[in-house]
Design an enzyme around this catalytic site. Structure first.
Site, PDB file in Angstrom:
ATOM      1  N   ALA A  52      -9.965  -1.351   1.653  1.00 16.89           N
ATOM      2  CA  ALA A  52      -9.409   0.181   1.263  1.00 16.89           C
ATOM      3  C   ALA A  52      -8.306   0.265   1.970  1.00 16.89           C
ATOM      4  CB  ALA A  52     -10.574   0.916   1.725  1.00 16.89           C
ATOM      5  N   ASP A  53      -7.783   1.230   1.631  1.00 20.34           N
ATOM      6  CA  ASP A  53      -6.231   1.969   2.144  1.00 20.34           C
ATOM      7  C   ASP A  53      -6.245   3.324   2.083  1.00 20.34           C
ATOM      8  OD1 ASP A  53      -3.847   1.213   3.453  1.00 20.34           O
ATOM      9  OD2 ASP A  53      -2.871   2.107   1.710  1.00 20.34           O
ATOM     10  N   THR A  54      -6.122   3.989   3.222  1.00 19.28           N
ATOM     11  CA  THR A  54      -6.220   5.527   3.118  1.00 19.28           C
ATOM     12  C   THR A  54      -4.680   6.071   3.532  1.00 19.28           C
ATOM     13  OG1 THR A  54      -8.457   5.243   3.775  1.00 19.28           O
ATOM     14  CG2 THR A  54      -7.481   7.615   4.013  1.00 19.28           C
ATOM     15  N   GLY A 114      -7.730   4.293  -1.525  1.00 20.15           N
ATOM     16  CA  GLY A 114      -7.828   3.393  -2.668  1.00 20.15           C
ATOM     17  C   GLY A 114      -8.863   2.213  -2.183  1.00 20.15           C
TER      18      GLY A 114
END
Length: 191
Positions: free
Chosen positions: A66-68, A103
């Site tokens: 994940a990427d925030t 994401g």
């Protein structure tokens, strides 16, 4: 088969723990730079996919990456590099609507589900004194947008629409749906 979290984020580790499934942590060493001018929605998903692909794994292993980011107007806010930048970000968010986008990629073998979860938030007007005091706690320094909704920044947010856990960095409800479909044998009692 192993469940692998491609993140060293303590918040993501805590959230994946909700599933009561043993998992290992492996950190992806990738360039997380987003393409200037590209859609933040698409870019955060692209970065999560790159993270998942960079993790060493066996064919049956399931990788969650994940990427925030925080998006306010046309600005993408990642993690602050200094206290000054944290103050600048929180000043920008003061009294404004913004979005948190995570994401997320779930990868198993040659199959990947890549998505972006969006949560809308509104911050009340913040005084300069409040912002400086919050930044002085150190809490904002490892968080996109310079705040942690699960900490003292909860006092800044009177409205939120969407997944609260997405704001923490992992949309757990959406992840559960993907894992039920992609790796039902992992889900066990949670189904």
């Amino acid at each position: 088969m192993k469940l692998i979290l491609a993140s060293q984020s303590p918040r993501r580790k805590e959230l994946l723990g909700f599933f009561r499934i043993p998992f290992t942590v492996r950190v992806a060493d990738i360039d997380e730079t987003m393409t200037p001018g590209a859609s933040a929605y698409a870019e955060v998903a692209r970065v999560s996919h790159l993270k998942a692909l960079a993790i060493p794994r066996e064919p049956e292993d399931v990788v969650v990456a994940a990427d925030t980011i925080v998006v306010c107007g046309d600005r993408v806010l990642g993690k602050p590099k200094s206290t000054e930048e944290a103050i600048e970000m929180l000043t920008l968010l003061s009294g404004r609507d913004h979005q948190v986008m995570t994401g997320m990629t779930v990868l198993r073998g040659d199959r990947a589900v890549v998505c972006t979860e969006v949560t809308d938030l509104h911050f009340r007007e913040l005084s300069g004194e409040e912002i400086r005091a919050y930044v002085a706690t150190g809490e904002p320094m490892d968080k996109a947008g310079s705040y942690g909704i699960q900490g003292s920044a909860a006092l800044f947010c009177p409205r939120m629409e969407g997944d609260y856990y997405n704001v923490m960095g992992l949309p757990v409800c959406r992840l559960a749906e993907i894992l039920k479909e992609m790796a039902p044998e992992l889900m066990g009692e949670i189904r």
